[in-house]
Design an enzyme around this catalytic site. Sequence first.
Site, mmCIF file in Angstrom:
data_model
loop_
_atom_site.group_PDB
_atom_site.id
_atom_site.type_symbol
_atom_site.label_atom_id
_atom_site.label_comp_id
_atom_site.label_asym_id
_atom_site.label_seq_id
_atom_site.Cartn_x
_atom_site.Cartn_y
_atom_site.Cartn_z
ATOM 1 N N ASP A 1 0.829 -1.216 0.000
ATOM 2 C CA ASP A 1 0.000 0.000 0.000
ATOM 3 C C ASP A 1 0.861 1.262 0.000
ATOM 4 O OD1 ASP A 1 -1.556 -2.196 0.673
ATOM 5 O OD2 ASP A 1 -2.928 -1.032 1.909
ATOM 6 N N HIS B 1 -1.098 4.616 -0.303
ATOM 7 C CA HIS B 1 -2.082 5.466 0.383
ATOM 8 C C HIS B 1 -1.733 6.950 0.346
ATOM 9 C CE1 HIS B 1 -5.087 2.695 1.728
ATOM 10 N NE2 HIS B 1 -4.189 1.888 2.275
ATOM 11 N N ASP C 1 -3.920 0.035 -3.660
ATOM 12 C CA ASP C 1 -4.128 1.067 -2.639
ATOM 13 C C ASP C 1 -3.125 2.204 -2.804
ATOM 14 O OD1 ASP C 1 -6.296 -0.247 -1.636
ATOM 15 O OD2 ASP C 1 -5.520 -0.497 0.382
ATOM 16 N N ASP D 1 -6.179 7.583 -1.078
ATOM 17 C CA ASP D 1 -6.924 7.704 0.180
ATOM 18 C C ASP D 1 -5.999 7.748 1.391
ATOM 19 O OD1 ASP D 1 -9.504 7.945 -0.770
ATOM 20 O OD2 ASP D 1 -9.884 5.784 -0.783
ATOM 21 N N ARG D 2 -6.506 8.355 2.429
ATOM 22 C CA ARG D 2 -5.888 8.530 3.733
ATOM 23 C C ARG D 2 -4.764 9.565 3.702
ATOM 24 N NH1 ARG D 2 -7.674 4.269 6.793
ATOM 25 N NH2 ARG D 2 -7.778 5.884 8.404
ATOM 26 N N ASN E 1 -8.416 -2.444 -2.885
ATOM 27 C CA ASN E 1 -9.821 -2.206 -2.524
ATOM 28 C C ASN E 1 -10.165 -0.716 -2.504
ATOM 29 O OD1 ASN E 1 -8.132 -2.136 -0.088
ATOM 30 N ND2 ASN E 1 -10.046 -1.785 1.007
ATOM 31 N N HIS E 2 -9.167 0.164 -2.356
ATOM 32 C CA HIS E 2 -9.451 1.605 -2.334
ATOM 33 C C HIS E 2 -9.600 2.194 -3.728
ATOM 34 C CE1 HIS E 2 -9.231 3.136 1.857
ATOM 35 N NE2 HIS E 2 -8.702 1.951 2.062
ATOM 36 N N HIS F 1 -3.977 -8.173 -3.881
ATOM 37 C CA HIS F 1 -4.066 -7.139 -2.846
ATOM 38 C C HIS F 1 -4.598 -7.704 -1.540
ATOM 39 C CE1 HIS F 1 -4.438 -3.220 -1.004
ATOM 40 N NE2 HIS F 1 -5.669 -3.549 -0.624
ATOM 41 N N ARG G 1 -13.671 -6.370 8.352
ATOM 42 C CA ARG G 1 -13.931 -5.648 7.100
ATOM 43 C C ARG G 1 -15.416 -5.427 6.832
ATOM 44 N NH1 ARG G 1 -8.893 -3.648 5.701
ATOM 45 N NH2 ARG G 1 -7.338 -5.284 5.936
ATOM 46 N N HIS H 1 -2.635 -4.842 1.886
ATOM 47 C CA HIS H 1 -3.969 -4.666 2.486
ATOM 48 C C HIS H 1 -3.972 -4.428 3.993
ATOM 49 C CE1 HIS H 1 -8.255 -4.674 2.356
ATOM 50 N NE2 HIS H 1 -8.448 -5.874 2.842
#
Length: 630
Positions: free
Chosen positions: A117, A119, A145, A148-149, A177-178, A226, A281, A308
């Site tokens: 990730d 991010h 990923d 995000d964040r 997944n993001h 992922h 999750r 992940h």
Amino acid sequence: MNNHTHLRRALNQIQKKEPIPAIDFTIHQLEDGNTISTQERVVKEVQAPAMFTPTDAQFFSTTDPSKPDIAFLKNHFYREGRLTEEQALFIIGRASDILKHEPNLLEVDAPITVCGDIHGQYYDLMKLFEVGGNPADTRYLFLGDYVDRGYFSIECVLYLWALKIWYPETLFLLRGNHECRHLTDYFTFKLECKHKYSDRIYEACCESFCTLPLAAVMNKQFLCIHGGLSPELHTLDDIRAINRFREPPVQGLMCDILWADPLEDFGNEKTHDSFVHNHVRGCSYFFTYQAACNFLERNNLLSIIRAHEAQDAGYRMYRKTKTTGFPSVMTIFSAPNYLDVYNNKAAVLKYESNVMNIRQFNCTPHPYWLPNFMDVFTWSMPFVGEKIADMLIAILSCCSKDELEEDDDDDVIQPSSTTPEEGDEKEERRKIIRNKILAVGRMSRVFSLLREESERVSELKNVSGTNRLPVGTLAAGAEGIRHMITNFDDARKSDIENERLPPELIDPETSLPHFSNPSSPADGFPRSQASAYPFPTPGRGSLETLPYTTSNSPLTTHYRRGHARQSSLGTTMTSPSNRRRSIESTISLIREAAESGENAHPELQELAEQISSPTSNRSSPFGHGRGPSV
């Protein structure tokens, strides 16, 4: 005549006046006597921000005018520069054309560097390339990923997509997944795109995410994905048969590849099931050691490499298989000091000549952004509140500190002209004023702490699992807040809610909200093949105008189904009160401060109630009539 004389003398004085000395504004003298140039940066090792969008001559490479200049983009993004909308769309479109022609399951060869990730941590991504090797002569596989964040997600996307244009055969990007509309809307990527570019850029990114491959087989030995395994995944052909050009569903093979995790006690399970519902999750499954071993043996593979999950050391090796003695599952996480609070290391996996090395690295300093790209006026609310509280204290301080601390049974000297009843009434009024002054003093303390530690307070809101500050946190002062998150486990605990699939938003103008607060996580998302999420559309229940409930409501916006969702680290919550810390969120913190602790002062509680309900008909703690409108 006298006036004429005075006028002539004044004109003579003006004509004879010495010229104003020239001032060199390019030089400034400091208090210690040293001089510095006002035309140069004081801290020269820090590059100046990129103030302008590049021209096409700067954007395109001189060696290949059909491709963007990678070296220029790297430095331009490092200086927080932005592209024109046409230039950004060019990168996204060209890379998408390459990605959509790749298969669901890539076949990649060693030597190669595998990354987890990212991010939105662009500055750490630059550090990753220093550790892993120059993309021009190093093969890379990213496990998803990218957004995000972190607050530099669009820079990560544009730079990685530009690298894909240059190195389509040696740099590979998988989907995480993001990389979907639902999560980028709930977290920060959509807001970032709108803040730095436009909705058009966000839409182009979402379309590009749907072209990303889902998995890779590395060196014919390792399955790289992922998330994890699925009960619907038997052979690699099952991955090849997926229709990946869509938003990820909430169930099924595609969902599990992006969302599944190894069971926490992987290898020492107390269950005979190969797959267990993933309550962390809110969708997909936990897969067991036996499920991993069966899959590897069935497909003649050595191990599963995934991302992940944040890891304190940047990686984790799970239990070895009995047949090969190699770890059955490996997790790689490449975002150091995740969310600026995890204090974790990051890692990349380098595989070369049948030798696997893990290389760790630490975080890199990055520019600061206010939470959720908040403007400074909204951010300054606690400052304003503190000054208002100080003003109220000054107005109400009609008694000295000693008088306020007097015991209630002190004798009161009453004038002879007053009756005992009048004296009791005055004494009661005096007590009320004293209690109000003390209450406002406590309010001033709360505002001061919010001003100084507002960001840490927002990070701690979910530590207790109820989106409330732990009892006594504000009373403990700045040091108490500073020590609430001290290590990886504390940060993980505070952020665990955001590991869960966000609830499904609905358009309040077209559907009646149906709230649910299931008693168990398994009740969260019903595993039906219902269509994708009905996202609000601009101009019709858009995210900026979704109504939010009062602080007593378990939910903060309209959700169709799912669990009660509370704000935490790195979310926008799609509600105006969470997209920016408005006065409502400040009031919420004040109320929590008033209600926390066993010895909470009733006057302070009443004051918080009055502030949070400024239009109520209850009498104001400051006098008669309605409460103050903040």
